[in-house]
Motif scaffolding. Structure first.
Motif, PDB file in Angstrom:
ATOM      1  N   GLY A 203       0.499  -1.003   0.041  1.00 19.52           N
ATOM      2  CA  GLY A 203      -0.527  -0.086  -0.569  1.00 19.52           C
ATOM      3  C   GLY A 203       0.830   1.199  -0.074  1.00 19.52           C
ATOM      4  O   GLY A 203       0.394   2.345  -0.833  1.00 19.52           O
ATOM      5  N   MET A 207       1.348   3.212  -3.579  1.00 15.63           N
ATOM      6  CA  MET A 207       0.907   5.521  -2.981  1.00 15.63           C
ATOM      7  C   MET A 207       2.308   6.539  -3.197  1.00 15.63           C
ATOM      8  O   MET A 207       2.034   7.715  -3.671  1.00 15.63           O
ATOM      9  CB  MET A 207       0.566   6.060  -1.489  1.00 15.63           C
ATOM     10  CG  MET A 207      -0.394   5.349  -1.316  1.00 15.63           C
ATOM     11  SD  MET A 207      -2.423   5.641  -2.450  1.00 15.63           S
ATOM     12  CE  MET A 207      -2.163   7.504  -1.782  1.00 15.63           C
ATOM     13  N   LEU A 241      -7.202   6.789  -9.089  1.00 12.71           N
ATOM     14  CA  LEU A 241      -7.185   6.613  -7.313  1.00 12.71           C
ATOM     15  C   LEU A 241      -7.898   5.852  -7.399  1.00 12.71           C
ATOM     16  O   LEU A 241      -8.452   5.070  -5.217  1.00 12.71           O
ATOM     17  CB  LEU A 241      -7.399   7.712  -7.122  1.00 12.71           C
ATOM     18  CG  LEU A 241      -7.870   8.001  -5.359  1.00 12.71           C
ATOM     19  CD1 LEU A 241      -6.337   7.428  -4.153  1.00 12.71           C
ATOM     20  CD2 LEU A 241      -6.816   9.418  -5.145  1.00 12.71           C
ATOM     21  N   LEU A 242      -9.512   6.408  -7.531  1.00  6.34           N
ATOM     22  CA  LEU A 242     -10.746   5.709  -7.438  1.00  6.34           C
ATOM     23  C   LEU A 242     -10.484   4.157  -7.033  1.00  6.34           C
ATOM     24  O   LEU A 242     -10.814   3.193  -6.375  1.00  6.34           O
ATOM     25  CB  LEU A 242     -11.737   6.129  -7.961  1.00  6.34           C
ATOM     26  CG  LEU A 242     -12.984   5.103  -8.647  1.00  6.34           C
ATOM     27  CD1 LEU A 242     -13.585   5.132  -7.001  1.00  6.34           C
ATOM     28  CD2 LEU A 242     -14.399   5.888  -9.139  1.00  6.34           C
ATOM     29  N   TYR A 244      -7.677   2.032  -7.690  1.00  8.81           N
ATOM     30  CA  TYR A 244      -7.176   1.311  -7.142  1.00  8.81           C
ATOM     31  C   TYR A 244      -7.974   1.276  -5.863  1.00  8.81           C
ATOM     32  O   TYR A 244      -7.443   0.925  -4.502  1.00  8.81           O
ATOM     33  CB  TYR A 244      -5.487   2.377  -6.522  1.00  8.81           C
ATOM     34  CG  TYR A 244      -4.789   1.980  -5.228  1.00  8.81           C
ATOM     35  CD1 TYR A 244      -4.716   0.810  -5.091  1.00  8.81           C
ATOM     36  CD2 TYR A 244      -5.202   2.894  -4.002  1.00  8.81           C
ATOM     37  CE1 TYR A 244      -3.789   0.418  -4.551  1.00  8.81           C
ATOM     38  CE2 TYR A 244      -4.571   2.523  -2.734  1.00  8.81           C
ATOM     39  CZ  TYR A 244      -3.445   1.162  -3.249  1.00  8.81           C
ATOM     40  OH  TYR A 244      -3.039   0.702  -2.377  1.00  8.81           O
ATOM     41  N   ARG A 245      -8.465   2.717  -4.722  1.00  5.01           N
ATOM     42  CA  ARG A 245      -8.944   1.954  -4.143  1.00  5.01           C
ATOM     43  C   ARG A 245     -10.093   0.838  -3.910  1.00  5.01           C
ATOM     44  O   ARG A 245     -10.569   0.373  -2.998  1.00  5.01           O
ATOM     45  CB  ARG A 245      -9.866   3.128  -3.153  1.00  5.01           C
ATOM     46  CG  ARG A 245      -8.832   4.631  -3.633  1.00  5.01           C
ATOM     47  CD  ARG A 245      -8.025   4.430  -2.317  1.00  5.01           C
ATOM     48  NE  ARG A 245      -9.551   4.036  -1.271  1.00  5.01           N
ATOM     49  CZ  ARG A 245      -8.644   3.775   0.302  1.00  5.01           C
ATOM     50  NH1 ARG A 245      -7.024   3.379   0.842  1.00  5.01           N
ATOM     51  NH2 ARG A 245      -9.228   3.592   1.212  1.00  5.01           N
ATOM     52  N   LEU A 246     -11.185   1.083  -5.137  1.00 10.03           N
ATOM     53  CA  LEU A 246     -11.467  -0.542  -5.591  1.00 10.03           C
ATOM     54  C   LEU A 246     -11.437  -1.811  -5.697  1.00 10.03           C
ATOM     55  O   LEU A 246     -11.797  -2.735  -5.349  1.00 10.03           O
ATOM     56  CB  LEU A 246     -12.283  -0.351  -7.172  1.00 10.03           C
ATOM     57  CG  LEU A 246     -14.165   1.363  -7.377  1.00 10.03           C
ATOM     58  CD1 LEU A 246     -14.066   0.885  -8.217  1.00 10.03           C
ATOM     59  CD2 LEU A 246     -14.905   0.804  -5.859  1.00 10.03           C
ATOM     60  N   SER A 247     -10.074  -1.282  -5.959  1.00  9.81           N
ATOM     61  CA  SER A 247      -9.313  -3.008  -6.109  1.00  9.81           C
ATOM     62  C   SER A 247      -8.670  -3.936  -4.733  1.00  9.81           C
ATOM     63  O   SER A 247      -8.345  -4.771  -4.099  1.00  9.81           O
ATOM     64  CB  SER A 247      -7.901  -2.593  -7.153  1.00  9.81           C
ATOM     65  OG  SER A 247      -6.919  -1.764  -6.220  1.00  9.81           O
ATOM     66  N   LEU A 248      -8.821  -2.387  -3.411  1.00  7.59           N
ATOM     67  CA  LEU A 248      -8.165  -3.512  -2.384  1.00  7.59           C
ATOM     68  C   LEU A 248      -9.418  -4.560  -1.920  1.00  7.59           C
ATOM     69  O   LEU A 248      -9.455  -4.916  -0.747  1.00  7.59           O
ATOM     70  CB  LEU A 248      -8.126  -2.051  -1.240  1.00  7.59           C
ATOM     71  CG  LEU A 248      -7.037  -0.782  -1.620  1.00  7.59           C
ATOM     72  CD1 LEU A 248      -7.143  -0.090  -0.597  1.00  7.59           C
ATOM     73  CD2 LEU A 248      -6.513  -1.804  -1.323  1.00  7.59           C
ATOM     74  N   LYS A 249     -10.680  -4.312  -2.365  1.00  7.92           N
ATOM     75  CA  LYS A 249     -12.164  -5.121  -2.283  1.00  7.92           C
ATOM     76  C   LYS A 249     -11.348  -6.124  -3.781  1.00  7.92           C
ATOM     77  O   LYS A 249     -11.393  -6.173  -4.331  1.00  7.92           O
ATOM     78  CB  LYS A 249     -13.144  -4.345  -2.098  1.00  7.92           C
ATOM     79  CG  LYS A 249     -13.136  -3.088  -1.132  1.00  7.92           C
ATOM     80  CD  LYS A 249     -14.413  -2.718  -1.051  1.00  7.92           C
ATOM     81  CE  LYS A 249     -14.687  -1.584  -0.112  1.00  7.92           C
ATOM     82  NZ  LYS A 249     -16.275  -0.464  -0.117  1.00  7.92           N
TER      83      LYS A 249
END
Length: 276
Positions: A203, A207, A241-242, A244-249
């Motif tokens: 993570g 970033m 960024l969006l 990437y954040r969705l890929s965390l789930k």
């Protein structure tokens, strides 16, 4: 949805993304667009990816009969032959790129080395971060240096900024895919950046990569004093960024092969629209 699955699974979509990334490189470096070179990038990507998928499927296939394997995967074989035919016809329209094409082929072969049926090369399956970095570098090389070489452009500040931004962009996408494939890579005995470092470190790394991508991309557009390109780039940054954040789930097949890969197309399209 079968047609969409076919387009994604046979690398048509990602090859279209490569075509537009080449187009984007021309625009960002203020070079007249050569669509024949963009087509070359399309067919080269289409051929290399289908070659890799065939090699990968054969490597992990329990029944190693080549004839049965080729019949079972005839669609990939036909797409590979079609891409080769496309490159053959383009050879008369695109000249002076033999050196760059050879390097691109060598990079593609180097990435596929862990799948070669050669025992002395089995150590490459533990290459870790090198596999991830190599793929990102290959994408950067093909979508920047092939167009640049054809335009006879020498090293400059804009070229360096574009190289940095594109490499960081592709590295980020590769890391997202690596993170998805951790479990299956461990089962198959393959190594990637995501299997080497922990989730928390991953993570932090992504970033840092995202920050470098945004900084280099912004500086490139400010260099040419293009306000509309700066705006379009910020939209791309938000989209990255969006995603990437969705890929965390946990996400499905279409999210990665259409959503994550689609960031390449989104980035290029916003640049092209801003240039009109």
């Amino acid at each position: 949805m079968k047609w969409l699955h076919f387009i994604l699974s046979h690398s048509f979509f990602i090859s279209i993304c490569a075509f537009f990334l080449g187009w984007q490189s021309y625009i960002l470096l203020h070079i007249p667009v050569d669509f024949n070179v963009c087509l070359l990038i399309f067919f080269a990507t289409l051929g290399s990816y289908n070659f890799y998928w065939l090699l990968s499927k054969y490597h992990f296939n329990d029944k190693r009969g080549l004839a049965n394997f080729l019949v079972k995967n005839i669609s990939n074989v036909l797409v590979l032959l079609s891409a080769t035919t496309g490159l053959f016809f383009l050879r008369h329209l695109v000249t002076g790129l033999l050196h760059e094409i050879i390097i691109a082929v060598l990079l593609t072969l180097a990435y596929s080395v862990p799948l070669w049926p050669v025992k002395s090369l089995s150590f490459t399956r533990k290459a870790g971060f090198l596999k991830t970095v190599l793929l990102a570098f290959t994408w950067t090389y093909v979508t920047i240096f092939i167009p640049v070489s054809n335009a006879s452009l020498t090293w400059s500040k804009p070229l360096l900024l574009l190289f940095t931004a594109r490499f960081m962009f592709m590295l980020m996408l590769c890391i997202i895919f690596d993170s998805r494939d951790v479990a299956i890579d461990k089962i198959r005995g393959l190594s990637s950046l995501a299997t080497v470092i922990g989730r928390k470190t991953m993570g932090i790394l992504i970033m840092v990569v995202l920050t470098l991508y945004l900084a280099a991309g912004l500086l490139l557009r400010l260099y040419f004093e293009s306000g509309i390109q700066v705006f379009s780039f910020m939209l791309t940054g938000l989209a990255v960024l969006l995603v990437y954040r969705l890929s965390l789930k946990k996400q499905g097949y279409f999210f990665y092969y259409f959503g994550v890969d689609g960031l390449m197309l989104f980035s290029a399209i916003t640049t092209i629209l801003a240039s009109i």
